[in-house]
Design a protein around this motif. Structure first.
Motif, PDB file in Angstrom:
ATOM      1  N   ASN A   1      12.342   1.458   0.965  1.00  0.00           N
ATOM      2  CA  ASN A   1      11.862   0.641   2.086  1.00  0.00           C
ATOM      3  C   ASN A   1      10.666  -0.229   1.714  1.00  0.00           C
ATOM      4  N   ASN A   2       9.713   0.325   1.011  1.00  0.00           N
ATOM      5  CA  ASN A   2       8.474  -0.417   0.755  1.00  0.00           C
ATOM      6  C   ASN A   2       8.584  -1.365  -0.436  1.00  0.00           C
ATOM      7  N   LEU A   3       9.374  -0.990  -1.436  1.00  0.00           N
ATOM      8  CA  LEU A   3       9.660  -1.910  -2.534  1.00  0.00           C
ATOM      9  C   LEU A   3      10.441  -3.109  -1.989  1.00  0.00           C
ATOM     10  N   GLY A   4      11.441  -2.825  -1.148  1.00  0.00           N
ATOM     11  CA  GLY A   4      12.197  -3.900  -0.503  1.00  0.00           C
ATOM     12  C   GLY A   4      11.288  -4.775   0.338  1.00  0.00           C
ATOM     13  N   GLY A   5      10.434  -4.139   1.146  1.00  0.00           N
ATOM     14  CA  GLY A   5       9.524  -4.900   1.998  1.00  0.00           C
ATOM     15  C   GLY A   5       8.617  -5.826   1.197  1.00  0.00           C
TER      16      GLY A   5
ATOM     17  N   ASN B   1       0.828  -1.212   0.000  1.00  0.00           N
ATOM     18  CA  ASN B   1       0.000   0.000   0.000  1.00  0.00           C
ATOM     19  C   ASN B   1       0.865   1.265   0.000  1.00  0.00           C
ATOM     20  N   LYS B   2       1.932   1.233   0.815  1.00  0.00           N
ATOM     21  CA  LYS B   2       2.770   2.442   0.926  1.00  0.00           C
ATOM     22  C   LYS B   2       3.606   2.648  -0.335  1.00  0.00           C
ATOM     23  N   LEU B   3       4.035   1.560  -0.963  1.00  0.00           N
ATOM     24  CA  LEU B   3       4.764   1.670  -2.232  1.00  0.00           C
ATOM     25  C   LEU B   3       3.869   2.331  -3.276  1.00  0.00           C
ATOM     26  N   LYS B   4       2.645   1.833  -3.379  1.00  0.00           N
ATOM     27  CA  LYS B   4       1.687   2.359  -4.359  1.00  0.00           C
ATOM     28  C   LYS B   4       1.400   3.840  -4.083  1.00  0.00           C
TER      29      LYS B   4
ATOM     30  N   ASN C   1      16.975  -2.974   7.832  1.00  0.00           N
ATOM     31  CA  ASN C   1      15.642  -2.524   7.399  1.00  0.00           C
ATOM     32  C   ASN C   1      15.068  -3.474   6.338  1.00  0.00           C
ATOM     33  N   GLN C   2      14.670  -2.934   5.173  1.00  0.00           N
ATOM     34  CA  GLN C   2      14.155  -3.802   4.103  1.00  0.00           C
ATOM     35  C   GLN C   2      15.095  -3.817   2.902  1.00  0.00           C
ATOM     36  N   ASP C   3      16.357  -3.495   3.130  1.00  0.00           N
ATOM     37  CA  ASP C   3      17.327  -3.566   2.029  1.00  0.00           C
ATOM     38  C   ASP C   3      17.555  -5.022   1.633  1.00  0.00           C
ATOM     39  N   ASN C   4      18.047  -5.235   0.418  1.00  0.00           N
ATOM     40  CA  ASN C   4      18.356  -6.603  -0.028  1.00  0.00           C
ATOM     41  C   ASN C   4      19.466  -6.582  -1.082  1.00  0.00           C
ATOM     42  N   PRO C   5      20.033  -7.774  -1.380  1.00  0.00           N
ATOM     43  CA  PRO C   5      21.217  -7.831  -2.259  1.00  0.00           C
ATOM     44  C   PRO C   5      20.968  -7.401  -3.706  1.00  0.00           C
TER      45      PRO C   5
END
Ligand code: MN3
Length: 210
Positions: free
Chosen positions: A73-77, A38-41, A147-151
């Motif tokens: 953050n939200n795309l990662g999440g 929802n927050k990404l959108k 947080n919601q970071d990724n490789p």
């Protein structure tokens, strides 16, 4: 398909109860994961961004170009949880041979891999994730992110960039009802519910792109 879809789980919320309680699973999936979507959108709409990639992985690989922490953050999440649900299974599984050999080649043994992954998961300070990922050279490595970071993110140091094939959520919302402050017990039990067939599939797909 829109990227703003909450993926359905292939198992029931109560089916992983040897590892985690059903209430945690349900809230984690329907509330936490949904909130990232929802927050990404909402952020993309607010910023009038319409020309983003239609694959989450492609989007993540250029996330720094948007210079927006809410998108990061939200795309990662969204991506991280989508992967996380997929690599869990109520049925104990044997590791497929190709993946098992790759783990042995890169870590010396499965036990070493488990130790290194556990160490990353234990020492991540505060919220974040532990990963098993494949780098561009076709080597497996373990890492931790905040947080919601990724490789996949282009904002990561290059030595920690790669395609994730296994993920563990280290946010307290993922385990607190069952384990409270005992993150080590949560990590140890996680190894009983890994969907190794799907991890092996992730490995094959990542390897094909090297
Ligand atoms: Mn989570």
């Amino acid at each position: 398909m829109s990227i703003f879809q909450l993926p359905a789980l292939s198992y029931a919320y109560n089916s992983l109860s040897q590892w985690i309680d059903p209430k945690t699973m349900e809230i984690h999936h329907t509330k936490h994961h949904q909130a990232y979507i929802n927050k990404l959108k909402a952020t993309l709409e607010k910023e009038n961004i319409t020309n983003y990639p239609t694959q989450l992985t492609d989007f993540l690989k250029q996330v720094s170009t948007y210079r927006n922490i809410n998108i990061q953050n939200n795309l990662g999440g969204h991506y991280n949880h989508t992967l996380f649900w997929k690599i869990l299974s109520p049925q104990q599984q044997k590791r497929p041979i190709q993946l098992d050999e790759a783990i042995q080649k890169n870590f010396g043994s499965y036990d070493n891999f488990q130790k290194e992954f556990t160490q990353k998961a234990l020492t991540q300070f505060g919220s974040g994730w532990a990963w098993l990922a494949l780098n561009k050279k076709g080597e497996l490595f373990v890492s931790q992110t905040a947080n919601q970071d990724n490789p996949l993110m282009d904002s990561m140091p290059s030595s920690q960039q790669g395609t994730p094939i296994l993920a563990l959520d280290l946010w307290e919302h993922a385990y607190y009802l069952t384990y409270q402050n005992k993150r080590a017990d949560y990590i140890q039990a996680f190894f009983q519910v890994i969907n190794w067939n799907n991890v092996a599939q992730n490995y094959k797909e990542a390897l094909a792109q090297c």
